[in-house]
Design an enzyme around this catalytic site. Structure first.
Site, PDB file in Angstrom:
ATOM      1  N   ARG A  32      91.552 -89.510 -30.720  1.00 41.65           N
ATOM      2  CA  ARG A  32      92.762 -88.552 -30.705  1.00 41.65           C
ATOM      3  C   ARG A  32      93.736 -88.704 -29.424  1.00 41.65           C
ATOM      4  O   ARG A  32      93.292 -89.543 -28.587  1.00 41.65           O
ATOM      5  CB  ARG A  32      92.205 -87.059 -30.640  1.00 41.65           C
ATOM      6  CG  ARG A  32      91.047 -86.700 -31.716  1.00 41.65           C
ATOM      7  CD  ARG A  32      89.882 -85.815 -31.065  1.00 41.65           C
ATOM      8  NE  ARG A  32      88.923 -85.472 -32.079  1.00 41.65           N
ATOM      9  CZ  ARG A  32      88.877 -84.576 -32.878  1.00 41.65           C
ATOM     10  NH1 ARG A  32      89.725 -83.711 -33.135  1.00 41.65           N
ATOM     11  NH2 ARG A  32      87.965 -84.414 -33.786  1.00 41.65           N
ATOM     12  N   LYS A  84      80.351 -81.560 -39.450  1.00 42.63           N
ATOM     13  CA  LYS A  84      81.000 -80.459 -38.717  1.00 42.63           C
ATOM     14  C   LYS A  84      80.420 -79.267 -39.086  1.00 42.63           C
ATOM     15  O   LYS A  84      80.109 -78.854 -40.213  1.00 42.63           O
ATOM     16  CB  LYS A  84      82.553 -80.509 -39.282  1.00 42.63           C
ATOM     17  CG  LYS A  84      83.475 -79.770 -38.668  1.00 42.63           C
ATOM     18  CD  LYS A  84      84.987 -79.788 -38.950  1.00 42.63           C
ATOM     19  CE  LYS A  84      85.881 -78.773 -38.646  1.00 42.63           C
ATOM     20  NZ  LYS A  84      87.290 -79.139 -38.836  1.00 42.63           N
ATOM     21  N   ASP A 103      91.403 -82.119 -38.871  1.00 40.97           N
ATOM     22  CA  ASP A 103      91.330 -80.855 -38.353  1.00 40.97           C
ATOM     23  C   ASP A 103      91.913 -79.675 -38.938  1.00 40.97           C
ATOM     24  O   ASP A 103      92.944 -79.160 -38.781  1.00 40.97           O
ATOM     25  CB  ASP A 103      91.547 -80.624 -36.841  1.00 40.97           C
ATOM     26  CG  ASP A 103      90.016 -81.229 -36.122  1.00 40.97           C
ATOM     27  OD1 ASP A 103      89.369 -81.453 -36.738  1.00 40.97           O
ATOM     28  OD2 ASP A 103      90.159 -81.061 -35.082  1.00 40.97           O
ATOM     29  N   GLY A 119      82.464 -79.737 -30.201  1.00 41.06           N
ATOM     30  CA  GLY A 119      81.818 -78.358 -29.965  1.00 41.06           C
ATOM     31  C   GLY A 119      80.871 -77.972 -30.933  1.00 41.06           C
ATOM     32  O   GLY A 119      79.944 -77.048 -30.767  1.00 41.06           O
ATOM     33  N   ASP A 130      79.202 -71.289 -31.144  1.00 43.18           N
ATOM     34  CA  ASP A 130      77.837 -71.071 -31.788  1.00 43.18           C
ATOM     35  C   ASP A 130      77.526 -72.556 -32.422  1.00 43.18           C
ATOM     36  O   ASP A 130      76.349 -73.042 -32.904  1.00 43.18           O
ATOM     37  CB  ASP A 130      77.438 -70.104 -33.039  1.00 43.18           C
ATOM     38  CG  ASP A 130      78.434 -70.207 -33.965  1.00 43.18           C
ATOM     39  OD1 ASP A 130      79.345 -71.175 -34.068  1.00 43.18           O
ATOM     40  OD2 ASP A 130      78.383 -69.447 -34.933  1.00 43.18           O
ATOM     41  N   GLY A 131      78.629 -73.564 -32.524  1.00 43.57           N
ATOM     42  CA  GLY A 131      78.405 -74.698 -32.931  1.00 43.57           C
ATOM     43  C   GLY A 131      78.288 -74.970 -34.439  1.00 43.57           C
ATOM     44  O   GLY A 131      77.967 -75.785 -35.170  1.00 43.57           O
ATOM     45  N   ASP A 172      94.537 -82.767 -29.286  1.00 43.01           N
ATOM     46  CA  ASP A 172      93.128 -83.034 -29.724  1.00 43.01           C
ATOM     47  C   ASP A 172      93.149 -83.099 -31.221  1.00 43.01           C
ATOM     48  O   ASP A 172      92.046 -83.548 -31.718  1.00 43.01           O
ATOM     49  CB  ASP A 172      92.404 -81.977 -29.139  1.00 43.01           C
ATOM     50  CG  ASP A 172      92.510 -80.642 -29.253  1.00 43.01           C
ATOM     51  OD1 ASP A 172      93.528 -80.329 -29.003  1.00 43.01           O
ATOM     52  OD2 ASP A 172      91.665 -80.031 -29.828  1.00 43.01           O
ATOM     53  N   ASN A 173      94.171 -82.525 -31.912  1.00 42.64           N
ATOM     54  CA  ASN A 173      94.034 -82.492 -33.481  1.00 42.64           C
ATOM     55  C   ASN A 173      95.245 -83.614 -34.055  1.00 42.64           C
ATOM     56  O   ASN A 173      95.620 -83.302 -35.151  1.00 42.64           O
ATOM     57  CB  ASN A 173      94.515 -81.207 -33.936  1.00 42.64           C
ATOM     58  CG  ASN A 173      93.018 -80.281 -33.605  1.00 42.64           C
ATOM     59  OD1 ASN A 173      92.255 -80.638 -33.518  1.00 42.64           O
ATOM     60  ND2 ASN A 173      93.377 -78.954 -33.559  1.00 42.64           N
ATOM     61  N   GLY A 203      86.151 -81.904 -26.480  1.00 42.97           N
ATOM     62  CA  GLY A 203      84.973 -82.481 -27.023  1.00 42.97           C
ATOM     63  C   GLY A 203      84.494 -81.714 -28.226  1.00 42.97           C
ATOM     64  O   GLY A 203      84.933 -80.476 -28.903  1.00 42.97           O
TER      65      GLY A 203
HETATM   66  P1  AMP Z   1      90.204 -76.603 -33.015  1.00 43.15           P
HETATM   67  O1  AMP Z   1      91.298 -75.841 -32.461  1.00 43.15           O
HETATM   68  O2  AMP Z   1      89.360 -76.158 -34.252  1.00 43.15           O
HETATM   69  O3  AMP Z   1      90.471 -78.087 -33.291  1.00 43.15           O
HETATM   70  O4  AMP Z   1      88.829 -76.663 -32.148  1.00 43.15           O
HETATM   71  C1  AMP Z   1      88.915 -76.842 -30.559  1.00 43.15           C
HETATM   72  C2  AMP Z   1      87.644 -76.767 -29.970  1.00 43.15           C
HETATM   73  O5  AMP Z   1      86.897 -75.875 -30.194  1.00 43.15           O
HETATM   74  C3  AMP Z   1      87.104 -78.171 -30.567  1.00 43.15           C
HETATM   75  O6  AMP Z   1      86.419 -78.865 -29.348  1.00 43.15           O
HETATM   76  C4  AMP Z   1      85.891 -77.828 -31.263  1.00 43.15           C
HETATM   77  O7  AMP Z   1      84.626 -78.554 -31.285  1.00 43.15           O
HETATM   78  C5  AMP Z   1      85.802 -76.215 -30.709  1.00 43.15           C
HETATM   79  N1  AMP Z   1      84.988 -75.341 -31.704  1.00 43.15           N
HETATM   80  C6  AMP Z   1      85.596 -74.602 -32.645  1.00 43.15           C
HETATM   81  N2  AMP Z   1      84.736 -73.790 -33.263  1.00 43.15           N
HETATM   82  C7  AMP Z   1      83.620 -73.947 -32.673  1.00 43.15           C
HETATM   83  C8  AMP Z   1      82.482 -73.426 -32.697  1.00 43.15           C
HETATM   84  N3  AMP Z   1      82.067 -72.312 -33.893  1.00 43.15           N
HETATM   85  N4  AMP Z   1      81.460 -73.704 -31.937  1.00 43.15           N
HETATM   86  C9  AMP Z   1      81.511 -74.605 -30.789  1.00 43.15           C
HETATM   87  N5  AMP Z   1      82.671 -75.305 -30.829  1.00 43.15           N
HETATM   88  C10 AMP Z   1      83.668 -75.004 -31.669  1.00 43.15           C
HETATM   89 MG    MG Z   2      90.108 -80.074 -33.457  1.00 39.33          MG
END
Ligand code: AMP
Ligand code: MG
Length: 468
Positions: free
Chosen positions: A176, A106, A255, A85, A118-119, A245-246, A83
């Site tokens: 996705r 984002k 992504d 994040g 940390d979002g 997911d990407n 989801g």
């Molecule tokens: P990604 O591999 O970059 O597509 O990210 C995979 C997952 O990690 C996704 O669900 C993102 O929303 C989550 N995510 C990446 N960076 C952060 C962050 N700094 N804080 C919270 N969730 C994150």
């Molecule tokens: Mg992603």
């Protein structure tokens, strides 16, 4: 102005998201705004509006912010709940041409999907997505777009303290492969069907009345993704984290994390710090295409036919076709890059043999300089194999090849050392190098002194990072 939002995803797919607002940025400062993109969406934005709306400081009227749920295979291992994040979907705008686009923030704060994160996001990675996605768009590759990056005025803690930022992203949708996996993993067939019907209505309208709409949808995704990956291969793009997911079912590149462009041609090229096995290496991307689509097909099986054996047979048939369809798309990309007119039975061997001949030479410049042997030769440590290949190409390409080569092959791609220099300067408060590089990559077929050469040898091996 007011943004005319629609929120069809939130309306039609309860259970596929959580409703929550982005974090308000304490001191937003607009770093870059994509005016042409805004105009193409019919948005007549004032910078002050962009600054507050695209940082989370204020919500645009009509927005219904949500974090989308999805699952995904990451490096082959399944996570049933990933989801958004650190992202919030504000809603959808309908462009003047009638097309619907998501607008998503984002780096806009934690959500229940954040797990340990940390979002947030730092300026560097958000500007990186802006730069690379806009380069991809200019190169003619389907991609999500970047509308703005706004510094939040917050500090984000990574290995060091960094200035925070939010990216406003525009996408045909954020549906996705992992979105389908989310409901399939829960065995929720009704929700899965609702998602598939929503997706077909949004991306493949013509299929809703088809005999086998879900099989036809699988086919449509294969078409789009085979074309997309062939285009990536043509420009030397390495996504770096092709998790399910990407992978967007719209066929857009999505992504931008550890992605980068290959310089010297080497099939095994990997930039991502965590990709130790080379799962997402340059030459493995077409293999992963098939792997990811197989995961999508598995989710669709219960919808394809009430008889599971028949459904699996039908889906398998489509999966068997992926390699051949990708190869056809790749060959079409190579014909264009080689300036070939029409089709000749020898084209596949000509393209394959070039791959052998150009080992180590700069991918982008080799194609760009094909018609100019004097400029080509210095790109090679050993020109012997290439010298034998060239006359075959010249004989096949014929008159006007130089012009076709220049039209099909970029002179400028985002060079890794220049991307890093621009982001380092931006993090320190100087946006000038970023804007200069952005201007260059937005006109990739224009030869621009100072933006065409690969990294100097002192730059070393390039390493990129995820989730930054
Ligand atoms: P990604 O591999 O970059 O597509 O990210 C995979 C997952 O990690 C996704 O669900 C993102 O929303 C989550 N995510 C990446 N960076 C952060 C962050 N700094 N804080 C919270 N969730 C994150
Ligand atoms: Mg992603």
């Amino acid at each position: 102005m007011t943004l005319a939002f629609d929120n069809s995803y939130a309306r039609d797919l309860p259970g596929a998201y959580l409703r929550l607002a982005p974090d308000p940025a304490p001191a937003p400062k607009l770093l870059v705004l994509n005016r042409p993109l805004a105009a193409s969406l019919g948005l007549d934005l004032q910078p002050a509006e962009a600054e507050s709306w695209f940082s989370g400081a204020a919500l645009p009227p009509g927005a219904d912010p949500i974090a989308q749920a999805y699952a995904g295979h990451q490096f082959g291992g399944f996570s049933p709940q990933l989801g958004d994040g650190r992202a919030h979907l504000l809603g959808e705008v309908i462009a003047p041409d009638g097309k619907r686009f998501d607008i998503q923030l984002k780096g806009s704060g934690r959500t229940p999907f954040s797990r340990g994160g940390d979002g947030k996001a730092a300026i560097g990675p958000m500007l990186r997505e802006y730069l690379i996605s806009e380069a991809m768009a200019a190169l003619g590759v389907p991609t999500t777009r970047s509308l703005a990056v706004v510094a939040t005025g917050e500090t984000v803690w990574r290995e060091s303290a960094l200035p925070g930022a939010v990216l406003a992203r525009v996408a045909a949708s954020h549906l996705r492969v992992g979105t389908f996996q989310f409901f399939a993993a829960r065995g929720d067939k009704a929700q899965l069907k609702a998602l598939a019907d929503y997706t077909i209505a949004r991306h493949d309208t013509g299929l809703s009345g088809a005999d086998q709409p879900y099989l036809a949808f699988l086919d449509a995704v294969i078409d789009r993704q085979a074309k997309l990956i062939a285009q990536w291969m043509g420009i030397g793009f390495i996504h770096g984290v092709m998790n399910t997911d990407n992978m967007a079912v719209s066929g857009e590149t999505i992504d931008y994390g550890p992605c980068a462009f290959m310089e010297g041609y080497a099939p095994g090229t990997v930039f991502s710090s965590i990709d130790h096995q080379g799962r997402y290496a340059y030459a493995n991307q077409p293999v992963i295409l098939g792997w990811n689509i197989a995961r999508l097909a598995e989710t669709l099986v219960p919808l394809i036919d009430p008889d599971p054996d028949r459904a699996v047979d039908l889906a398998n048939d489509r999966l068997q076709s992926i390699a051949g369809r990708y190869r056809t798309e790749w060959l079409a990309v190579m014909r264009a890059k080689l300036g070939l007119i029409g089709e000749d039975p020898g084209d596949a061997a000509l393209a394959d043999d070039l791959m052998t001949a150009m080992t180590g030479a700069d991918w982008t410049l080799t194609f760009r300089r094909l018609a100019d042997p004097a400029a080509l030769r210095p790109l090679f440590d050993d020109f012997t194999v290439m010298a034998a290949w060239l006359p075959r190409w010249q004989a096949r390409a014929g008159d006007g090849a130089a012009r076709r080569i220049a039209a099909a092959n970029p002179a400028v791609i985002p060079r890794n050392h220049q991307v890093e220099a621009a982001l380092t300067a931006a993090t320190a408060g100087d946006m000038a190098p970023f804007h200069a590089l952005l201007a260059a990559v937005q006109e990739p077929f224009v030869e621009r002194e100072g933006f065409m050469l690969p990294a100097p040898s002192g730059f070393g091996d390039y390493v990129t990072f995820c989730g930054t």
